[in-house]
Write an enzyme that holds these catalytic residues in place. Structure first.
Site, PDB file in Angstrom:
ATOM      1  N   HIS A 269      31.515   0.005  18.771  1.00  0.00           N
ATOM      2  CA  HIS A 269      31.408  -1.343  18.229  1.00  0.00           C
ATOM      3  C   HIS A 269      32.278  -2.265  19.051  1.00  0.00           C
ATOM      4  O   HIS A 269      33.348  -1.871  19.502  1.00  0.00           O
ATOM      5  CB  HIS A 269      31.852  -1.368  16.759  1.00  0.00           C
ATOM      6  CG  HIS A 269      31.364  -2.566  16.041  1.00  0.00           C
ATOM      7  ND1 HIS A 269      32.039  -3.754  16.078  1.00  0.00           N
ATOM      8  CD2 HIS A 269      30.236  -2.776  15.320  1.00  0.00           C
ATOM      9  CE1 HIS A 269      31.350  -4.650  15.393  1.00  0.00           C
ATOM     10  NE2 HIS A 269      30.247  -4.077  14.919  1.00  0.00           N
ATOM     11  N   ASP A 327      25.352   1.760  11.320  1.00  0.00           N
ATOM     12  CA  ASP A 327      23.966   2.150  11.575  1.00  0.00           C
ATOM     13  C   ASP A 327      23.790   3.653  11.683  1.00  0.00           C
ATOM     14  O   ASP A 327      22.681   4.164  11.595  1.00  0.00           O
ATOM     15  CB  ASP A 327      23.459   1.492  12.860  1.00  0.00           C
ATOM     16  CG  ASP A 327      23.418  -0.005  12.701  1.00  0.00           C
ATOM     17  OD1 ASP A 327      23.031  -0.449  11.618  1.00  0.00           O
ATOM     18  OD2 ASP A 327      23.786  -0.712  13.649  1.00  0.00           O
TER      19      ASP A 327
HETATM   20  N1  CMC Z   1      27.748   6.273  23.707  1.00  0.00           N
HETATM   21  C1  CMC Z   1      28.384   6.588  24.853  1.00  0.00           C
HETATM   22  N2  CMC Z   1      29.231   5.763  25.518  1.00  0.00           N
HETATM   23  C2  CMC Z   1      29.429   4.540  24.974  1.00  0.00           C
HETATM   24  C3  CMC Z   1      28.808   4.137  23.781  1.00  0.00           C
HETATM   25  C4  CMC Z   1      27.950   5.056  23.145  1.00  0.00           C
HETATM   26  N3  CMC Z   1      27.334   4.717  22.016  1.00  0.00           N
HETATM   27  N4  CMC Z   1      29.203   2.879  23.473  1.00  0.00           N
HETATM   28  C5  CMC Z   1      30.044   2.498  24.439  1.00  0.00           C
HETATM   29  N5  CMC Z   1      30.190   3.501  25.359  1.00  0.00           N
HETATM   30  C6  CMC Z   1      31.069   3.468  26.534  1.00  0.00           C
HETATM   31  C7  CMC Z   1      30.475   2.586  27.604  1.00  0.00           C
HETATM   32  O1  CMC Z   1      29.700   3.344  28.509  1.00  0.00           O
HETATM   33  C8  CMC Z   1      31.706   2.005  28.257  1.00  0.00           C
HETATM   34  O2  CMC Z   1      32.211   2.967  29.143  1.00  0.00           O
HETATM   35  P1  CMC Z   1      33.012   2.494  30.481  1.00  0.00           P
HETATM   36  O3  CMC Z   1      34.210   1.738  29.985  1.00  0.00           O
HETATM   37  O4  CMC Z   1      33.348   3.796  31.137  1.00  0.00           O
HETATM   38  O5  CMC Z   1      32.049   1.659  31.252  1.00  0.00           O
HETATM   39  C9  CMC Z   1      32.709   1.863  27.107  1.00  0.00           C
HETATM   40  O6  CMC Z   1      32.285   2.834  26.124  1.00  0.00           O
HETATM   41  C10 CMC Z   1      32.718   0.480  26.477  1.00  0.00           C
HETATM   42  O7  CMC Z   1      31.381   0.119  26.125  1.00  0.00           O
HETATM   43  P2  CMC Z   1      30.794  -1.353  26.213  1.00  0.00           P
HETATM   44  O8  CMC Z   1      29.316  -1.273  26.236  1.00  0.00           O
HETATM   45  O9  CMC Z   1      31.483  -2.087  27.324  1.00  0.00           O
HETATM   46  O10 CMC Z   1      31.324  -1.935  24.830  1.00  0.00           O
HETATM   47  P3  CMC Z   1      30.719  -3.167  24.076  1.00  0.00           P
HETATM   48  O11 CMC Z   1      31.788  -3.642  23.174  1.00  0.00           O
HETATM   49  O12 CMC Z   1      30.121  -4.133  25.029  1.00  0.00           O
HETATM   50  O13 CMC Z   1      29.501  -2.505  23.277  1.00  0.00           O
HETATM   51  C11 CMC Z   1      28.087  -1.596  21.625  1.00  0.00           C
HETATM   52  C12 CMC Z   1      29.445  -2.253  21.930  1.00  0.00           C
HETATM   53  C13 CMC Z   1      27.953  -1.446  20.104  1.00  0.00           C
HETATM   54  C14 CMC Z   1      26.942  -2.470  22.134  1.00  0.00           C
HETATM   55  C15 CMC Z   1      28.021  -0.199  22.296  1.00  0.00           C
HETATM   56  O14 CMC Z   1      29.065   0.618  21.821  1.00  0.00           O
HETATM   57  C16 CMC Z   1      26.668   0.483  22.115  1.00  0.00           C
HETATM   58  O15 CMC Z   1      25.749   0.260  22.899  1.00  0.00           O
HETATM   59  N6  CMC Z   1      26.531   1.357  21.068  1.00  0.00           N
HETATM   60  C17 CMC Z   1      25.271   1.969  20.740  1.00  0.00           C
HETATM   61  C18 CMC Z   1      24.379   0.983  20.012  1.00  0.00           C
HETATM   62  C19 CMC Z   1      24.831   0.717  18.593  1.00  0.00           C
HETATM   63  O16 CMC Z   1      25.119   1.631  17.837  1.00  0.00           O
HETATM   64  N7  CMC Z   1      24.872  -0.556  18.198  1.00  0.00           N
HETATM   65  C20 CMC Z   1      25.199  -0.971  16.838  1.00  0.00           C
HETATM   66  C21 CMC Z   1      26.370  -1.867  16.780  1.00  0.00           C
HETATM   67  S1  CMC Z   1      26.978  -2.072  15.107  1.00  0.00           S
HETATM   68  C22 CMC Z   1      25.775  -2.978  14.255  1.00  0.00           C
HETATM   69  C23 CMC Z   1      25.591  -4.359  14.740  1.00  0.00           C
HETATM   70  O17 CMC Z   1      26.575  -5.099  14.880  1.00  0.00           O
HETATM   71  O18 CMC Z   1      24.422  -4.743  14.917  1.00  0.00           O
END
Ligand code: CMC
Length: 393
Positions: A269, A327
């Protein structure tokens, strides 16, 4: 040039002031108007939460009765809207139907598109909260090829919604109160989440003075994506794809592999870096629903519990502070309630409508409000001369 900060994804930019929702990502805290989400989910109901988000205070008994009455009064949609539905292909994704039909409400309720009138703003808010379940249930019924079921105003908000979705003309259908309570709790948990992508979209659309129905349609469009509201659908599909606990290590390996785009859906998140407090309540609700339906041995639940256990003990996930988000468990619950995955994001939109509308109202009523207009870092060509087509190579 220019005096502004480059901040892609707005990771360090506050776009507004707000008194509605507070999140502390480090502590795993979520407050609506100061009230902890755990207390609202345990003791409150969804319409009370709507009142709280819109008006800023919990209602007295008389205020609550009046609010429930006013919302109930608006549950019907114009009969002509049912023809709007039949314009969609029968296999249309229900979110596509929602984007279209909610936007179309602007054409049906011209009176409440006058956003300068506080009374009309409140009428628009009530209409939206009241009509979303009706539209969502119609999208579902259309999707499964069954006749639309009209709202039943003798039922509470969530029971009425389940009734509109699952009653069929040829059978008796009685809403199970345990399931209705679970539905209501899911709505409470999703009601608002401060300046996430869809809420920011609603505010940005509204900042131009666009009518509230159009703004909510914009929010629904934004919510659709798998990185946002589409995650519950994606999370459940992923659990089904994993299929059995034996396959978990391979998926965890892929999630950690930098060269593999696969992510564990339902993990991570932007704000919660400790635990998503909604996930904890959701997990409890999942167990309650599965117990009520005699589905305790659900294989997907088994996969989910084991995946959570493995990931929470894995260095990669610990280091990156990746925890299950709401989720992760909501998909299993919604599936047990009888919804197909294509409806999951629709249910999220239904619940989030009150948050969107409360945020929209707050923005419109803020005297310092300006049209949203981000700047950019231009990286294209500098000025160059037009070349006649005969000279281009
Ligand atoms: N599985 C594996 N690695 C992950 C995941 C995951 N679900 N989420 C983040 N990472 C890694 C990512 O690869 C990155 O690694 P590095 O620093 O080595 O490049 C690091 O963790 C940080 O990730 P980010 O994408 O830069 O973080 P963010 O804050 O931009 O993204 C997120 C947050 C929710 C989009 C992301 O964690 C994600 O894609 N999760 C899966 C989708 C999901 O469950 N989304 C629902 C969010 S909650 C409900 C809502 O608000 O709608």
């Amino acid at each position: 040039t220019g005096h502004f900060t480059y901040d892609p994804g707005f990771t360090s930019t506050a776009s507004c002031e707000s008194k509605i929702t507070y999140i502390d990502g480090e502590q795993g805290t979520l407050l609506y108007r100061g009230y902890p989400i755990e207390q609202l989910a345990d003791h409150g109901d969804f319409l009370e939460t709507c009142y709280l988000l819109l008006y800023g205070e919990l209602p007295t008994k008389a205020q609550k009765d009046d609010f429930v009455h006013r919302v109930t009064y608006h549950t019907m949609i114009h009969e002509q809207m049912s023809r709007f539905f039949t314009g969609f292909r029968r296999d249309a994704h229900p979110m596509a139907i929602m984007v279209g039909t909610v936007g179309a409400l602007s054409a049906f309720y011209h009176d409440s598109t006058d956003i300068s009138d506080p009374h009309q703003r409140m009428v628009a808010s009530l209409r939206m909260i009241a009509k979303m379940p009706t539209l969502a249930a119609m999208a579902y019924k259309y999707h499964v090829g069954q006749p639309f079921v009209y709202p039943r105003n003798d039922l509470d908000y969530s029971s009425n919604f389940l009734h509109m979705c699952f009653a069929v003309p040829c059978e008796d259908y009685k809403v199970n109160p345990v399931l209705a309570r679970a539905m209501d709790r899911i709505f409470i948990l999703h009601a608002d989440h401060e300046q996430n992508a869809s809420t920011s979209t609603v505010r940005l659309a509204g900042s131009s003075g666009a009518n509230p129905f159009a703004c909510i349609a914009a929010g629904i469009a934004c919510l659709w994506g798998p990185a946002h509201g589409g995650a519950n659908e994606a999370a459940l599909n992923m659990l089904a794809e994993i299929g059995s606990v034996d396959n978990i290590p391979e998926y965890v390996r892929r999630a950690k592999d930098k060269d593999d785009p696969f992510r564990l859906m339902g993990f991570g998140h932007r704000v919660y870096k400790n635990y998503d407090p909604r996930a904890r309540i959701m997990q409890k609700t999942t167990h309650e629903v599965l117990a009520e339906l005699g589905m305790r041995d659900d294989p997907l639940l088994e996969v989910a519990i084991e995946l959570e256990r493995i990931a929470l003990n894995d260095e990669y996930f610990v280091e990156k502070k990746l925890y299950p988000n709401i989720d992760f468990y909501s998909g299993i619950t919604l599936r047990a309630l009888g919804f197909p995955t294509t409806m999951f994001t629709v249910l999220f939109a239904l619940a989030r409508t009150v948050g969107w509308i409360a945020q929209w109202k707050e923005m419109v009523e803020d005297p310092s409000q300006k049209i949203g207009r981000p700047r950019q870092l231009y990286t294209g060509y500098p000025s160059r001369d037009y070349m006649p087509i005969s000279q281009r190579r």
